[in-house]
Design an enzyme around this catalytic site. Structure first.
Site, PDB file in Angstrom:
ATOM      1  N   HIS A  96      17.694 -37.401  -7.694  1.00 16.27           N
ATOM      2  CA  HIS A  96      17.432 -35.963  -7.807  1.00 16.27           C
ATOM      3  C   HIS A  96      17.088 -35.508  -9.223  1.00 16.27           C
ATOM      4  O   HIS A  96      17.574 -34.478  -9.700  1.00 16.27           O
ATOM      5  CB  HIS A  96      18.629 -35.160  -7.285  1.00 16.27           C
ATOM      6  CG  HIS A  96      18.827 -35.259  -5.803  1.00 16.27           C
ATOM      7  ND1 HIS A  96      17.810 -35.517  -4.907  1.00 16.27           N
ATOM      8  CD2 HIS A  96      19.954 -35.127  -5.034  1.00 16.27           C
ATOM      9  CE1 HIS A  96      18.285 -35.525  -3.672  1.00 16.27           C
ATOM     10  NE2 HIS A  96      19.584 -35.315  -3.719  1.00 16.27           N
ATOM     11  N   HIS A 171      17.907 -28.254  -1.225  1.00 18.13           N
ATOM     12  CA  HIS A 171      19.086 -29.042  -0.843  1.00 18.13           C
ATOM     13  C   HIS A 171      20.203 -28.209  -0.215  1.00 18.13           C
ATOM     14  O   HIS A 171      21.387 -28.529  -0.364  1.00 18.13           O
ATOM     15  CB  HIS A 171      19.617 -29.788  -2.070  1.00 18.13           C
ATOM     16  CG  HIS A 171      20.285 -31.093  -1.764  1.00 18.13           C
ATOM     17  ND1 HIS A 171      21.389 -31.194  -0.939  1.00 18.13           N
ATOM     18  CD2 HIS A 171      20.011 -32.355  -2.167  1.00 18.13           C
ATOM     19  CE1 HIS A 171      21.766 -32.461  -0.870  1.00 18.13           C
ATOM     20  NE2 HIS A 171      20.944 -33.187  -1.605  1.00 18.13           N
ATOM     21  N   GLU A 303      16.219 -31.846   4.017  1.00 18.75           N
ATOM     22  CA  GLU A 303      15.444 -31.836   2.768  1.00 18.75           C
ATOM     23  C   GLU A 303      14.041 -32.396   3.012  1.00 18.75           C
ATOM     24  O   GLU A 303      13.857 -33.604   3.052  1.00 18.75           O
ATOM     25  CB  GLU A 303      16.156 -32.687   1.715  1.00 18.75           C
ATOM     26  CG  GLU A 303      17.621 -32.339   1.504  1.00 18.75           C
ATOM     27  CD  GLU A 303      18.390 -33.505   0.896  1.00 18.75           C
ATOM     28  OE1 GLU A 303      18.045 -33.953  -0.207  1.00 18.75           O
ATOM     29  OE2 GLU A 303      19.348 -33.983   1.547  1.00 18.75           O
TER      30      GLU A 303
END
Length: 338
Positions: A96, A171, A303
């Site tokens: 991420h 997210h 996501e």
């Protein structure tokens, strides 16, 4: 608008649904939508104040992650003959966007509009070398309540001077029964994907594109999330190849999520090639809004994204964007009851 240097909360409200979102990480902290009786419920996990987000208590609750969402193998990739090294923050891999990804910075509030279709636009400029990634990158994210029960997110990123991988993801942790209602194992899901990208021991895709038919990963028809979850280790945390959803206005149907108790339904549409379906496997007794205690499987993340580790997998859709090019990623969340 003047640049907002301090983390703040902003509201979008159209009289039917209400969104609370912060300029810190473009983070959705609350989303109130009606159930079958018209009662509003907050359907996202989060905190009452911004402190826990700033103190990194949240496991990516509600935020936009980048410059590259999901996992990059061993935090390394080569682009145009140059090897780049990223921070390792998830086992042996980079996750991420690194230690201080787009979820952990304050974005500028470029515009905030009220009215029937209220919206807010956030901007961020990532620097060359930030978290190891090449080139300056200008990013915008706009949340809009496009109808009484529809939320739209439009993300764009423009590389200014170097080619770079870009893959942003939203997210949010969803629980359509309400953030404080327990697990999502009784929710049903239909994922418009006939394939997944299977992963190795460290959650990195092997490079295969594997059919879901006859496996616990098959959500091609509506199925309770809890039905086969015990067959996939600690839970689902897999990238689905969005290859069989109908198209509407340039977006394809990614997933339908339904809670049988409240009758709330979420239909998600996107132009991204993949969907990380994650059942909050690592959430462990986090104290959230109103003192609610969030445990394992207390929510599901949907996501939409480029495939994980795509920068190192030539047979995956490319996530590289050239200077002069533009990354565009849209998501439409349609809420209803049935």
């Amino acid at each position: 608008m003047a640049e907002q240097k301090n983390p703040q909360l902003f509201e979008l409200n159209n009289g039917t649904m209400k969104l609370l979102v912060s300029n810190y990480g473009c983070t959705i902290t609350s989303l109130f939508i009606p159930d079958k009786h018209g009662n509003l419920g907050d359907v996202v996990l989060g905190f009452d104040t911004l402190e826990p987000y700033l103190n990194r208590v949240a496991p990516y609750f509600g935020c936009i992650v980048g410059r590259v969402a999901n996992r990059t193998k061993e935090g390394k990739f080569t682009l145009n003959g140059i090897e780049y090294t990223l921070p390792i923050n998830n086992g042996p891999n980079s996750l991420h966007g690194g230690l201080k990804g787009f979820d952990k910075v304050v974005w500028e509030v470029a515009e905030h509009k009220q009215g029937d279709n209220p919206s807010i636009t956030f901007k961020y400029r990532a620097r060359d070398g930030e978290e190891g990634y090449p080139g300056d990158l200008s990013v915008t994210a706009t949340y809009t309540l496009t109808s009484k029960t529809t939320l739209r997110l439009d993300m764009e990123a423009v590389p200014e001077n170097k080619p770079t991988p870009v893959s942003l993801a939203q997210h949010t942790y969803w629980n359509l029964a309400g953030h404080n209602s327990g697990t999502i194992l009784d929710h049903t899901a239909q994922i418009f994907a006939k394939h997944i990208t299977p992963v190795d021991q460290t959650q990195i895709p092997t490079g295969e594109i594997k059919p879901v038919e006859g496996t616990p990963f098959d959500f091609t028809t509506e199925k309770k999330i809890g039905t086969s979850i015990h067959e996939v280790g600690i839970g689902y945390d897999h990238n689905y190849v969005l290859d069989c959803g109908e198209e509407k206005a340039g977006l394809k149907h990614a997933v339908k999520l339904k809670d049988p108790v409240s009758s709330r339904v979420l239909n998600l549409w996107t132009n991204a090639p993949g969907l990380q379906f994650y059942t909050a496997n690592y959430v462990n007794r986090i104290v959230g809004k109103g003192g609610a205690v969030y445990g394992k499987h207390s929510a599901v993340c949907l996501e939409t994204q480029g495939f994980p580790n795509a920068i190192n997998e030539p047979n995956f859709p490319s996530v590289v964007v050239q200077p002069g090019g533009k990354y565009e990623h849209s998501m439409v969340y349609e809420f209803s009851v049935e």
